[in-house]
Design an enzyme around this catalytic site. Structure first.
Site, PDB file in Angstrom:
ATOM      1  N   ASN A 187     -10.270   0.720   0.014  1.00 25.93           N
ATOM      2  CA  ASN A 187      -9.244   0.591   1.063  1.00 25.93           C
ATOM      3  C   ASN A 187      -9.777   0.986   2.440  1.00 25.93           C
ATOM      4  O   ASN A 187     -10.266   2.106   2.625  1.00 25.93           O
ATOM      5  CB  ASN A 187      -8.062   1.508   0.748  1.00 25.93           C
ATOM      6  CG  ASN A 187      -7.152   0.931  -0.312  1.00 25.93           C
ATOM      7  OD1 ASN A 187      -7.518  -0.007  -1.005  1.00 25.93           O
ATOM      8  ND2 ASN A 187      -5.968   1.493  -0.433  1.00 25.93           N
ATOM      9  N   ASP A 233       2.703   4.963  -5.595  1.00 26.72           N
ATOM     10  CA  ASP A 233       1.980   6.217  -5.381  1.00 26.72           C
ATOM     11  C   ASP A 233       2.892   7.378  -5.805  1.00 26.72           C
ATOM     12  O   ASP A 233       3.698   7.869  -5.019  1.00 26.72           O
ATOM     13  CB  ASP A 233       1.581   6.332  -3.911  1.00 26.72           C
ATOM     14  CG  ASP A 233       0.835   7.630  -3.610  1.00 26.72           C
ATOM     15  OD1 ASP A 233       0.747   8.485  -4.515  1.00 26.72           O
ATOM     16  OD2 ASP A 233       0.352   7.781  -2.478  1.00 26.72           O
ATOM     17  N   ASP A 242      -8.660   0.951   6.493  1.00 29.44           N
ATOM     18  CA  ASP A 242      -7.693   0.759   7.570  1.00 29.44           C
ATOM     19  C   ASP A 242      -8.240   1.358   8.875  1.00 29.44           C
ATOM     20  O   ASP A 242      -8.343   0.683   9.899  1.00 29.44           O
ATOM     21  CB  ASP A 242      -6.360   1.430   7.182  1.00 29.44           C
ATOM     22  CG  ASP A 242      -5.244   1.104   8.157  1.00 29.44           C
ATOM     23  OD1 ASP A 242      -5.497   0.422   9.152  1.00 29.44           O
ATOM     24  OD2 ASP A 242      -4.103   1.558   7.933  1.00 29.44           O
ATOM     25  N   SER A 243      -8.650   2.631   8.808  1.00 26.95           N
ATOM     26  CA  SER A 243      -9.056   3.331  10.040  1.00 26.95           C
ATOM     27  C   SER A 243     -10.209   2.639  10.773  1.00 26.95           C
ATOM     28  O   SER A 243     -10.214   2.577  12.007  1.00 26.95           O
ATOM     29  CB  SER A 243      -9.460   4.771   9.717  1.00 26.95           C
ATOM     30  OG  SER A 243      -8.340   5.480   9.250  1.00 26.95           O
ATOM     31  N   ASP A 270       0.856  -1.193   0.000  1.00 28.95           N
ATOM     32  CA  ASP A 270       0.000   0.000   0.000  1.00 28.95           C
ATOM     33  C   ASP A 270       0.895   1.247   0.000  1.00 28.95           C
ATOM     34  O   ASP A 270       1.811   1.356   0.831  1.00 28.95           O
ATOM     35  CB  ASP A 270      -0.856  -0.046   1.284  1.00 28.95           C
ATOM     36  CG  ASP A 270      -1.975   0.970   1.298  1.00 28.95           C
ATOM     37  OD1 ASP A 270      -2.423   1.390   0.218  1.00 28.95           O
ATOM     38  OD2 ASP A 270      -2.412   1.338   2.415  1.00 28.95           O
ATOM     39  N   HIS A 271       0.643   2.161  -0.911  1.00 38.41           N
ATOM     40  CA  HIS A 271       1.389   3.433  -0.982  1.00 38.41           C
ATOM     41  C   HIS A 271       2.905   3.277  -1.079  1.00 38.41           C
ATOM     42  O   HIS A 271       3.650   3.957  -0.358  1.00 38.41           O
ATOM     43  CB  HIS A 271       1.049   4.343   0.207  1.00 38.41           C
ATOM     44  CG  HIS A 271      -0.365   4.831   0.171  1.00 38.41           C
ATOM     45  ND1 HIS A 271      -0.799   5.808  -0.690  1.00 38.41           N
ATOM     46  CD2 HIS A 271      -1.456   4.437   0.872  1.00 38.41           C
ATOM     47  CE1 HIS A 271      -2.090   6.004  -0.507  1.00 38.41           C
ATOM     48  NE2 HIS A 271      -2.530   5.173   0.426  1.00 38.41           N
ATOM     49  N   HIS A 300      -7.318  10.072   4.148  1.00 43.00           N
ATOM     50  CA  HIS A 300      -6.945   9.026   5.102  1.00 43.00           C
ATOM     51  C   HIS A 300      -7.273   9.449   6.538  1.00 43.00           C
ATOM     52  O   HIS A 300      -7.328  10.634   6.839  1.00 43.00           O
ATOM     53  CB  HIS A 300      -5.455   8.716   4.984  1.00 43.00           C
ATOM     54  CG  HIS A 300      -5.106   8.040   3.691  1.00 43.00           C
ATOM     55  ND1 HIS A 300      -4.448   8.672   2.671  1.00 43.00           N
ATOM     56  CD2 HIS A 300      -5.377   6.791   3.242  1.00 43.00           C
ATOM     57  CE1 HIS A 300      -4.302   7.838   1.660  1.00 43.00           C
ATOM     58  NE2 HIS A 300      -4.857   6.679   1.970  1.00 43.00           N
ATOM     59  N   SER A 348     -12.754   4.494   4.834  1.00 42.08           N
ATOM     60  CA  SER A 348     -13.372   4.114   6.106  1.00 42.08           C
ATOM     61  C   SER A 348     -14.549   5.033   6.406  1.00 42.08           C
ATOM     62  O   SER A 348     -14.538   6.210   6.054  1.00 42.08           O
ATOM     63  CB  SER A 348     -12.353   4.228   7.255  1.00 42.08           C
ATOM     64  OG  SER A 348     -11.511   3.098   7.268  1.00 42.08           O
ATOM     65  N   GLU A 361      -1.670   6.054  -8.920  1.00 42.35           N
ATOM     66  CA  GLU A 361      -2.561   7.060  -8.325  1.00 42.35           C
ATOM     67  C   GLU A 361      -2.452   8.381  -9.076  1.00 42.35           C
ATOM     68  O   GLU A 361      -1.370   8.850  -9.392  1.00 42.35           O
ATOM     69  CB  GLU A 361      -2.236   7.283  -6.830  1.00 42.35           C
ATOM     70  CG  GLU A 361      -3.140   8.348  -6.202  1.00 42.35           C
ATOM     71  CD  GLU A 361      -3.095   8.396  -4.655  1.00 42.35           C
ATOM     72  OE1 GLU A 361      -2.826   7.364  -4.033  1.00 42.35           O
ATOM     73  OE2 GLU A 361      -3.343   9.480  -4.108  1.00 42.35           O
TER      74      GLU A 361
HETATM   75  O1  G3H Z   1      -2.484   5.020   3.688  1.00 43.99           O
HETATM   76  C1  G3H Z   1      -2.766   4.924   4.845  1.00 43.99           C
HETATM   77  C2  G3H Z   1      -2.948   3.605   5.490  1.00 43.99           C
HETATM   78  O2  G3H Z   1      -3.986   3.697   6.414  1.00 43.99           O
HETATM   79  C3  G3H Z   1      -1.663   3.117   6.104  1.00 43.99           C
HETATM   80  O3  G3H Z   1      -1.368   3.836   7.233  1.00 43.99           O
HETATM   81  O4  G3H Z   1       1.068   4.381   6.931  1.00 43.99           O
HETATM   82  O5  G3H Z   1      -0.041   4.477   9.186  1.00 43.99           O
HETATM   83  O6  G3H Z   1       0.411   2.285   8.099  1.00 43.99           O
HETATM   84  P1  G3H Z   1       0.113   3.744   7.902  1.00 43.99           P
HETATM   85  P1  13P Z   2      -8.814   4.921   5.765  1.00 40.93           P
HETATM   86  O1  13P Z   2      -7.913   5.764   6.610  1.00 40.93           O
HETATM   87  O2  13P Z   2     -10.048   5.672   5.383  1.00 40.93           O
HETATM   88  O3  13P Z   2      -9.107   3.612   6.366  1.00 40.93           O
HETATM   89  O4  13P Z   2      -8.045   4.656   4.375  1.00 40.93           O
HETATM   90  C1  13P Z   2      -7.131   3.590   4.264  1.00 40.93           C
HETATM   91  C2  13P Z   2      -6.345   3.637   3.003  1.00 40.93           C
HETATM   92  O5  13P Z   2      -6.646   4.322   2.056  1.00 40.93           O
HETATM   93  C3  13P Z   2      -5.167   2.757   2.935  1.00 40.93           C
HETATM   94  O6  13P Z   2      -4.441   2.956   1.765  1.00 40.93           O
HETATM   95 ZN    ZN Z   3      -4.512   4.911   0.997  1.00 39.29          ZN
END
Ligand code: G3H
Ligand code: 13P
Ligand code: ZN
Length: 331
Positions: free
Chosen positions: A269, A116, A271-272, A94-95, A190, A229, A146
């Site tokens: 996606n 990204d 995560d949150s 991711d990213h 995010h 999210s 992206e």
């Molecule tokens: O892109 C954001 C995702 O929620 C990953 O977050 O970089 O804190 O692991 P993180």
């Molecule tokens: P959220 O913070 O909205 O969960 O987004 C997660 C995300 O885009 C991970 O790449």
């Molecule tokens: Zn993301």
């Protein structure tokens, strides 16, 4: 070189094909530890949902890249042997922000990577993305690019303001880079503070008009929605009730995600929302059972709640439930 196929993983090609034809979206759930990956796999196996396991650069640093890969490999085995499930499982970076990190992930068993390049100029983004695509495709690994910028923090890159994707750029970007999917910016960001909403204001909306315009220009092409999210209020409330302080946390209404998933968005996606679930339950256990000090006694209930949340998302929001085995059969 570790080939992802030897780990039982798949790339995202067939998933996206099915998701576009079927008007649903594949979940991309981030994980950093054992309880999260256990919950993701169990929920997706139980709902027969294809799944993309996402590892951010921060997760690689936090948990160790070798350990994370073995966890993903173990997750495949757990799904097949212990849960008797044939869901397709992707391991995705991711990213990714450089060619080197993408290459390293591809060489160590990832089946999909995101490059990204959104912080770069259009031309530099194309050059970087194309370089990653050429390397990835030599190994049958799929690539997400992206265009447009999400507000908030994307790993170490922080953007104060979002820049919506310009639909007039997508065709050229896709054809010159050869990417397999494209993340676009249509109003999400995010984290847990996505919109400024005052009491009585209408629900936040996404720029679905931009999504429709993109869809017209690259029909049938897989679009990815980051920052998706919903910042589920029931968990924010529990966090605040048990000593937390998350004022004005607002996410994307699930109805907006449903509309996007029924249109060209085929990967969402999240995560949150998972972070909120874990934090809420752990805070509650700590408050209600202050003598508890066995991690299993607070991480276990957090994991159980995460399974519920993910199952509901797959069934009621993304529509991915019930499509796992049929997609796996295409591999
Ligand atoms: O892109 C954001 C995702 O929620 C990953 O977050 O970089 O804190 O692991 P993180
Ligand atoms: P959220 O913070 O909205 O969960 O987004 C997660 C995300 O885009 C991970 O790449
Ligand atoms: Zn993301």
């Amino acid at each position: 070189m570790v080939n992802y196929k030897d780990l039982g993983l798949v790339n995202s090609r067939n998933m996206f094909k099915k998701a576009i034809d079927g008007g649903f979206a594949i979940p991309g759930y981030n994980f950093n530890n054992m309880e999260q990956i256990q919950a993701i796999i169990r929920a997706c196996a139980e709902t027969d949902s294809p799944v993309i396991l996402q590892v951010s650069k921060g997760a690689r640093e936090y948990a160790n890249q070798t350990l994370l890969r073995h966890m993903a490999c173990g997750a495949v085995e757990m799904a097949r042997k212990d849960l008797g499930s044939n869901i397709p499982i992707v391991l995705h970076l991711d990213h990714g922000d450089s060619f080197e990190i993408c290459k390293s992930c591809i060489e160590t068993g990832f089946s999909s990577v995101m490059i990204d390049g959104s912080a770069h100029s259009f031309e530099d983004n194309i050059a970087l993305t194309k370089k990653v695509v050429e390397f990835a495709h030599d190994h049958d690994v799929t690539v997400e690019g992206e265009l447009g910028v999400l507000a908030g923090i994307e790993d170490e890159v922080s953007h104060e303001k979002s820049h919506y994707t310009k639909p007039e750029e997508v065709e050229e970007f896709v054809s010159r880079t050869g990417v397999d999917s494209l993340a676009i910016s249509i109003g999400t960001s995010h984290g847990a503070y996505k919109f400024k909403v005052k009491p009585g204001d209408p629900q936040p909306k996404l720029r679905l008009d931009i999504l429709e315009e993109v869809k017209k220009r690259i029909p049938g092409f897989p679009i990815v929605l980051h920052g998706a999210s919903s910042v589920l209020p029931e968990y924010v409330d529990i966090i605040n009730q048990f000593g937390g302080k998350m004022d004005n946390a607002v996410g994307v209404p699930e109805d907006e995600i449903r509309k996007a998933a029924a249109s060209a968005v085929c990967k969402v996606n999240i995560d949150s929302d998972g972070r909120l679930v874990m934090t809420a339950i752990i805070r509650k256990v700590f408050a209600e059972k202050p003598a508890e000090f066995d991690p299993r006694k607070y991480l276990g209930p957090a994991r159980a709640e995460l399974i519920k949340m993910i199952s509901r998302k797959n069934k009621e929001v993304l529509g991915s439930a019930g499509h796992g085995a049929e997609i796996f059969a295409m591999e």
